[in-house]
Design a protein around this motif. Structure first.
Motif, short mmCIF file in Angstrom:
data_model
loop_
_atom_site.label_atom_id
_atom_site.label_comp_id
_atom_site.label_asym_id
_atom_site.label_seq_id
_atom_site.Cartn_x
_atom_site.Cartn_y
_atom_site.Cartn_z
N GLN A 124 0.81 -1.22 0.00
CA GLN A 124 0.00 0.00 0.00
C GLN A 124 0.85 1.28 0.00
OE1 GLN A 124 -3.44 0.08 -0.23
NE2 GLN A 124 -3.10 -2.11 -0.62
N LEU A 125 2.15 1.11 0.18
CA LEU A 125 3.03 2.28 0.16
C LEU A 125 3.21 2.74 -1.28
CD1 LEU A 125 5.03 4.19 1.68
CD2 LEU A 125 6.80 2.50 1.17
N PRO A 126 2.92 4.02 -1.59
CA PRO A 126 3.11 4.52 -2.96
C PRO A 126 4.55 4.29 -3.41
CG PRO A 126 1.89 6.11 -1.64
CD PRO A 126 2.37 5.05 -0.70
N SER A 127 4.72 3.88 -4.66
CA SER A 127 6.05 3.53 -5.17
C SER A 127 7.00 4.73 -5.20
CB SER A 127 5.93 2.93 -6.57
OG SER A 127 5.32 3.86 -7.46
N ASP A 128 6.44 5.93 -5.23
CA ASP A 128 7.30 7.12 -5.28
C ASP A 128 7.61 7.67 -3.89
OD1 ASP A 128 4.73 7.93 -4.76
OD2 ASP A 128 4.73 9.61 -6.18
N HIS A 129 7.30 6.89 -2.85
CA HIS A 129 7.61 7.28 -1.47
C HIS A 129 8.36 6.16 -0.76
CE1 HIS A 129 4.83 10.57 -2.21
NE2 HIS A 129 5.12 11.08 -1.02
N GLN A 130 9.02 6.50 0.33
CA GLN A 130 9.68 5.52 1.17
C GLN A 130 9.47 5.91 2.63
OE1 GLN A 130 13.94 7.54 0.14
NE2 GLN A 130 14.08 5.58 1.19
N ILE A 131 9.58 4.93 3.52
CA ILE A 131 9.42 5.17 4.94
C ILE A 131 10.79 5.43 5.56
CG2 ILE A 131 8.57 4.29 7.14
CD1 ILE A 131 6.38 4.74 5.10
N LEU A 132 10.95 6.59 6.19
CA LEU A 132 12.19 6.93 6.87
C LEU A 132 11.88 7.26 8.33
CD1 LEU A 132 14.02 9.20 4.26
CD2 LEU A 132 14.40 6.78 4.73
N LEU A 133 12.85 7.01 9.19
CA LEU A 133 12.68 7.25 10.62
C LEU A 133 13.21 8.64 10.98
CD1 LEU A 133 11.59 5.48 12.95
CD2 LEU A 133 13.96 4.98 13.54
N TYR A 134 12.40 9.37 11.73
CA TYR A 134 12.82 10.70 12.20
C TYR A 134 12.91 10.68 13.72
CZ TYR A 134 12.53 15.67 13.42
OH TYR A 134 12.76 16.91 13.96
N ASP A 135 14.13 10.81 14.22
CA ASP A 135 14.36 10.82 15.66
C ASP A 135 14.57 12.27 16.09
OD1 ASP A 135 15.02 10.38 18.27
OD2 ASP A 135 16.99 9.51 17.86
#
Length: 258
Positions: free
Chosen positions: A122-133
């Motif tokens: 379900q994640l759009p192919s033009d996006h990625q999940i990154l962690l923000y601390d």
């Protein structure tokens, strides 16, 4: 005679001031071997020697750089360190690639990351999940953000950079004409007071500001752990290296006989 005594006293005082202000010379007591990446067959090692030497001067790091005698693809760097960890930290500052990337965060980031955690498709192919601390403590407890893969700005849009100690160890970046046009065009379309930008440094989000208005001024980066960290990024942007160097070894040098 009183005048002579006064003059002598002034000279002594001046001498004390000069000696107090002078920093002792740091001995070059560690040697590192750096190598060019295997897929880089075009970068000139002599150019890297000049680039590293210029960086060391900007950072105020005593160092001596030369091409290794045993191989033209290796560089020898002699530098100072109070111990091995300190020497390694200085070497990292000298060789940091300093890659920055500014991208848009999806306006429905919380929803996207939630459904993607249950079904990655379900994640759009033009996006990625990154962690923000936001606290800068590391680990896996940061906020997950859905970040666009398309860059608004990167190193190629930087005109110059300056690190300052004011506030939270900041780096003020002046953009070239292309960079100014791109950041203005991107933020012009964003929802003011809601849309956010991801400021990414070496694959890590260091800041995620809300876009309050259309941007067309120099960019300020913050969220660095120390001034030295910010200064290293600014120096890497002002004096980029022709290639990403790999650290092969770091050993202490034998003390020289006096």
């Amino acid at each position: 005679m009183p005048q002579a005594s006064s003059l002598a006293g002034s000279l002594v005082a001046l001498g004390c001031i000069i000696l107090t202000c002078c920093k002792p010379k740091e001995a070059l007591n560690y040697e590192a071997i750096l190598s060019l990446p295997p897929d880089d067959q075009t970068t000139s090692p002599s150019s890297l020697v000049e680039e590293l030497t210029a960086r060391a001067e900007l950072l105020g790091l005593p160092a001596r750089v030369r091409v290794a005698e045993r191989s033209a693809r290796l560089l020898e760097v002699q530098l100072h360190g109070t111990d091995r960890n300190d020497a390694l930290s200085r070497l990292d500052r000298l060789c940091v690639s300093g890659k920055i990337s500014i991208r848009a965060i999806h306006d429905r980031s919380a929803y996207i990351t939630d459904i993607a955690s249950k079904d990655p498709s379900q994640l759009p192919s033009d996006h990625q999940i990154l962690l923000y601390d936001a606290q800068g403590k590391g680990g896996a407890n940061g906020q997950k953000l859905a970040v666009s893969r398309a860059e608004i700005l990167n190193n190629s849009h930087v005109e110059s950079a300056l690190a300052t100690r004011d506030g939270d160890n900041m780096v003020h970046i002046s953009l070239n004409i292309s960079g100014l046009r791109r950041i203005r065009s991107a933020t012009e379309k964003m929802q003011k007071g809601r849309s956010r930008l991801a400021i990414i440094y070496d694959e890590r989000i260091i800041s995620a500001p809300v876009v309050a208005e259309e941007l067309w001024t120099p960019v300020t980066l913050e969220g660095f752990n120390s001034f030295e960290h910010a200064e290293s990024l600014a120096t890497s942007l002002n004096k980029p290296l022709s290639s990403n160097l790999l650290i092969e070894s770091l050993i202490p040098l034998a003390p020289q006989a006096k």
